[in-house]
Design a protein around this motif. Structure first.
Motif, PDB file in Angstrom:
ATOM      1  N   ARG A  90      -8.752   1.708  -3.890  1.00  0.00           N
ATOM      2  CA  ARG A  90      -8.192   0.481  -4.478  1.00  0.00           C
ATOM      3  C   ARG A  90      -9.310  -0.483  -4.870  1.00  0.00           C
ATOM      4  NH1 ARG A  90      -2.942  -1.575  -1.074  1.00  0.00           N
ATOM      5  NH2 ARG A  90      -3.009  -3.135  -2.721  1.00  0.00           N
ATOM      6  N   PHE A  96       0.895   4.219  -3.016  1.00  0.00           N
ATOM      7  CA  PHE A  96       0.462   5.612  -2.865  1.00  0.00           C
ATOM      8  C   PHE A  96       1.629   6.566  -2.628  1.00  0.00           C
ATOM      9  CE2 PHE A  96      -3.568   3.522  -2.553  1.00  0.00           C
ATOM     10  CZ  PHE A  96      -4.423   4.423  -3.163  1.00  0.00           C
ATOM     11  N   GLN A 100      -3.239   7.235  -7.306  1.00  0.00           N
ATOM     12  CA  GLN A 100      -3.019   8.465  -6.533  1.00  0.00           C
ATOM     13  C   GLN A 100      -3.853   9.604  -7.078  1.00  0.00           C
ATOM     14  OE1 GLN A 100       1.261   9.049  -6.675  1.00  0.00           O
ATOM     15  NE2 GLN A 100       1.549   6.911  -6.069  1.00  0.00           N
ATOM     16  N   HIS A 106      -7.460   9.254  -6.144  1.00  0.00           N
ATOM     17  CA  HIS A 106      -7.682   9.604  -4.744  1.00  0.00           C
ATOM     18  C   HIS A 106      -7.681  11.126  -4.553  1.00  0.00           C
ATOM     19  CE1 HIS A 106      -6.362   9.773  -0.326  1.00  0.00           C
ATOM     20  NE2 HIS A 106      -7.655   9.534  -0.366  1.00  0.00           N
ATOM     21  N   HIS A 140       0.812  -1.217   0.000  1.00  0.00           N
ATOM     22  CA  HIS A 140       0.000   0.000   0.000  1.00  0.00           C
ATOM     23  C   HIS A 140       0.849   1.272   0.000  1.00  0.00           C
ATOM     24  CE1 HIS A 140      -3.829   2.144   0.767  1.00  0.00           C
ATOM     25  NE2 HIS A 140      -3.024   3.021   1.327  1.00  0.00           N
ATOM     26  N   GLU A 179      -9.442   5.485   3.188  1.00  0.00           N
ATOM     27  CA  GLU A 179     -10.036   6.052   1.977  1.00  0.00           C
ATOM     28  C   GLU A 179      -9.286   5.537   0.741  1.00  0.00           C
ATOM     29  OE1 GLU A 179     -11.555  10.339   2.550  1.00  0.00           O
ATOM     30  OE2 GLU A 179      -9.787  10.471   1.281  1.00  0.00           O
ATOM     31  N   GLN A 180      -7.966   5.460   0.865  1.00  0.00           N
ATOM     32  CA  GLN A 180      -7.182   4.917  -0.254  1.00  0.00           C
ATOM     33  C   GLN A 180      -7.522   3.451  -0.497  1.00  0.00           C
ATOM     34  OE1 GLN A 180      -3.315   5.785   1.347  1.00  0.00           O
ATOM     35  NE2 GLN A 180      -3.137   7.750   0.284  1.00  0.00           N
ATOM     36  N   ARG A 236      -5.872   6.709   4.885  1.00  0.00           N
ATOM     37  CA  ARG A 236      -5.392   5.442   4.352  1.00  0.00           C
ATOM     38  C   ARG A 236      -6.576   4.525   4.017  1.00  0.00           C
ATOM     39  NH1 ARG A 236      -3.404   0.305   5.276  1.00  0.00           N
ATOM     40  NH2 ARG A 236      -1.267  -0.063   4.586  1.00  0.00           N
TER      41      ARG A 236
END
Ligand code: HEC
Ligand code: HEC
Length: 729
Positions: free
Chosen positions: A670, A148, A690, A693, A144, A665-666, A663
């Motif tokens: 994904r 990002f 990225q 996001h 991860h 949210e990332q 995180r």
């Protein structure tokens, strides 16, 4: 006669199915070709093995085998072993600069190419392909932080993979016709249903062929009356001309029919090459099978073209300065349609594609936004994302065979959560946060009013009967329709206005909806392990290894203990290395029962009272339960986000914390990426991810903005050259 003809003829057609992609790649190939393993081994010993010795063997040998990989045991003869999958992984890891692990030891570009090229060439020789398995296994395995990290550079590697149409698209475009069945069954194992690689097994193929012939038959149905042809149904003029045996079979007429069929099935004109191929086919089939059958099979052949069965997103457009291949505007039009709808592109989109409006990233994003903003265009794939991501619709499966409650209807619970998702999407603000934290809820929003009416009638009837015969009805209670639905939300009745605000300390978002809680339960008790696994994987982006087959995954049968107590067995060292990822987050949902009802206590068997609950002859009168406090304490652990780590009182507190984590949210991004690109991400997708996001953030958490960003990202629009494709100068 029909039977004997179908199989070989249709098979001959199907043989063409897998060629286009490989042909395209073949043409560009500059890889070495090994005629035998001896040749391949020679190249391996000369150029690859020394690189391993220098850069890898220190960590991957017989004594120290990091990642359980001893390179000396990895068989370079891919034909004679099952090693191709491992080689594919290795190739990917060095190309992505994941191996060797430390940057200062990193391989030179030329060395990466030497190894990767040898692997590709040996795969080719052995007839093995880059294992698709990799692309669909647990997507969270991709690191991860690297994904990002804007400074981390990995090669762009959006793969060229063929995917079959989804069952829904096939149904909408083909299977609506009489006599045509669904050939595609959804894949079971992937995170999202449409992620699987195309599997054209025998039953699927047989049904595709049958369908094609049936469809062509439906299009060319006629009878003879008084020696004259009479159409049944909608028989296009172009086809009628070919069917009439009194007319000569002319090329011009065939061409008109082929164009008609191409327009209807593929929404495009046939190329010159295709016209001549199909003209020859019509002549040949008419000669072999007679005019009518011959014409039908030839028309059927168009339904069996790879383009009608697969999603055509191979990248046939121009190569950019980084060697990436762009999808053609037409491919993009199809791809974004299939991403949002179950249909082929609408006419305006194909026109836009022709006019060059999809030639830029902005142009694609604009087209996507136009589709998203069009209230008339149905976009079922958006709701399906949320259903599949949260998995709350699985509560129907859990209660498929059991009636827990007379009036328990899991379908209603699912509809209500669907509606809640829709409600949040309508506002389109802070979508991820709202989904996890809202205390609003719908409660049988479709049927509540009807159920209330029904109840008023039944109550009146009941009261009347009671008046007539008070003795008979003295101890009877009225069965209230739909009672277990509002009880699942701890409500005394159906609310009059929807959505309703539930107590904020009891409910926070989808994970506290009865549908989700029940979906991750057994039919009669909570399943903290499933609930925890979901949170770990889908919110925290973690990986939980599969249960080893040697483990008898059962909790002790001890109904006098709480679930938490019974789960103690999983805290042994051997079990804990996996269960540490599930139990602490999963047990926070102990403040709900298996139907999703909020609770402060948990019933367990009262052994003493049960032992005493006997009749005069000593026969048991049934179990007696007692209530123990429901302990929903837990911990956010191993999350990768220090800001949210630590003990939590219950799931409401846990989920509220996670909802604020950038995180998490990332991790959500994904999952959206996986769903909309129908594959797992890899480090090469970092920049696309990225950017998506950032767009989501900048838009104030708009799902529409996120979708538009994903569908116009480089990962969506470009394909990496296969290793053998030369870069543009
Ligand atoms: C400093 C030690 C070290 C070096 C040097 C190293 N590796 Fe690794 N490798 C690891 C570790 C640790 C793992 C397991 C953890 C992981 O997957 O990140 C691993 C995992 C792998 C895996 C995944 C194994 C699997 O099946 O899951 C492959 C493939 C691999 N390495 C290939 C290579 C290659 C090729 C090189 C040389 C170019 C190399 N490694 C150099 C430490 C090393
Ligand atoms: C390598 C990882 C791993 C280890 C080790 C492990 N488990 Fe699990 N266990 C899992 C996973 C993952 C699940 C979730 C099952 C699923 O997704 O189907 C699970 C589920 C369970 C379940 C629930 C099964 C069900 O379907 O209701 C029980 C009970 C369980 N494990 C007990 C144990 C015990 C006891 C041990 C140690 C003896 C153990 N596990 C060791 C990974 C592991």
């Amino acid at each position: 006669m029909k039977r004997t003809l179908v199989a070989p003829f249709a098979m001959a057609l199907l043989c063409g199915l897998s060629t286009p992609a490989s042909e395209a790649q073949e043409a560009k190939s500059v890889l070495p070709k090994y005629a035998s393993f001896a040749e391949s081994k020679h190249a391996f010993d000369k150029s690859v093995a020394p690189l391993f010795a220098k850069h890898c063997n220190g960590c991957h040998n017989a004594k120290i085998s990091e990642g359980e990989l001893d390179l000396s045991m990895l068989n370079p003869d891919m034909k004679e072993s099952t090693s191709a999958g491992r080689w594919a992984l290795l190739s990917k890891m060095i190309s992505q600069r994941e191996m060797p692990p430390e940057e200062k030891q990193s391989l030179a570009e030329a060395d990466v190419k030497t190894i990767a090229d040898w692997i590709s060439a040996e795969m080719k020789r052995s007839g093995k392909h880059f294992a698709t398995r990799e692309a669909y296994a647990n997507g969270n395995k991709v690191n991860h932080d690297k994904l990002f990290d804007p400074k981390f550079e990995a090669n762009f590697d959006s793969p060229t993979t063929l995917r079959r149409l989804s069952p829904e698209i096939y149904a909408a475009e083909m299977a609506k016709a009489p006599g045509v069945g669904q050939p595609f069954t959804p894949e079971g194992k992937t995170t999202f249903r449409d992620m699987g690689a195309p599997k054209l097994d025998e039953p699927t193929t047989a049904l595709l062929i049958r369908n094609a012939i049936q469809l062509a038959h439906n299009q060319t149905n006629f009878k003879i009356e008084n020696g004259k042809m009479k159409a049944i149904g909608n028989l296009p003029q172009e086809f009628a001309k070919l069917l009439d045996e009194n007319l000569p079979l002319e090329d011009a007429a065939i061409i008109a029919a082929v164009q008609k069929q191409f327009a209807s099935v593929l929404q495009r004109q046939a190329t010159k090459e295709e016209l001549s191929r199909f003209t020859a086919l019509f002549h040949k089939n008419a000669k072999d099978a007679g005019r009518v059958l011959g014409v039908r099979y030839s028309l059927a052949a168009i339904y069996l073209l790879p383009e009608s069965i697969y999603r055509w997103e191979l990248g046939s457009g121009p190569v950019d300065d980084q060697g990436r291949i762009r999808l053609t505007p037409r491919e993009i039009a199809f791809a974004i349609s299939y991403a949002l709808t179950d249909r082929r592109p609408e006419a305006w989109l194909l026109v836009d594609a022709d006019k060059g409006k999809l030639a830029t990233k902005e142009g694609v994003a604009e087209a996507v936004r136009k589709m998203l903003d069009d209230p008339k265009l149905k976009k079922p794939r958006i709701m399906r994302f949320f259903q599949e991501y949260f998995g709350y619709d699985k509560c129907r499966e859990v209660f498929q065979d059991v009636k827990v409650h007379k009036s328990h209807d899991p379908r209603i619970l699912v509809e209500d959560t669907d509606r809640l998702v829709e409600y949040i999407l309508e506002k389109d603000q802070n979508v991820f946060y709202e989904l996890l934290t809202t205390n609003k809820s719908f409660v049988a929003y479709k049927t509540a009013a009807d159920l209330k009416k029904k109840r008023a009638i039944e109550t009146a009837k009941f009261e009347e009967n009671k008046k007539k015969d008070p003795e008979k009805f003295k101890n009877k209670k009225l069965q209230l329709p739909g009672r277990s639905i509002y009880e699942a939300y701890n409500l005394p009745d159906f609310p009059d206005t929807q959505p309703i605000d539930l107590p904020a300390e009891e409910r926070a978002g989808i994970l506290t909806q009865p549908s989700w809680l029940a979906a991750n339960s057994k039919t009669d008790e909570n399943h903290a392990i499933f609930r925890g696994k979901w949170v770990r994987e889908r919110l925290l982006g973690g990986v939980v290894p599969d249960v080893p087959i040697t483990v008898d995954a059962q909790l002790p049968n001890a109904p006098h203990h709480t679930l938490r107590e019974r789960m103690k067995v999983t805290e042994q060292e051997y079990c804990w290395k996996c269960h540490i990822y599930m139990n602490p987050v999963g047990l926070t949902f102990e403040s709900y029962d298996f139907l999703g009802r909020y609770r402060k206590t948990e019933p367990v068997l009262d052994t003493e009272a049960t032992a005493k609950n006997v009749n005069k002859k000593g026969k048991s009168l049934g179990p007696i339960f007692k209530d123990l406090p429901a302990d929903a304490g837990g911990k956010i652990n191993e999350s990768g986000d220090p800001a949210i780590e630590g003990a939590v009182k219950n799931s409401v507190q846990m989920v509220r914390k996670i909802a604020k984590s950038g995180r998490a949210e990332q991790v959500f991004v994904r999952h959206a990426f996986r769903y909309w690109l129908c594959r797992n991400e890899s480090l090469g997708d970092g920049p696309s991810m990225q950017q998506a996001h950032q767009v989501y953030r900048a838009s104030g958490g708009s799902m529409k903005a996120l979708i538009a960003a994903l569908l116009s990202s480089d990962s969506f629009l470009y394909r990496a050259p296969s290793p053998e494709t030369p870069k543009a100068d």
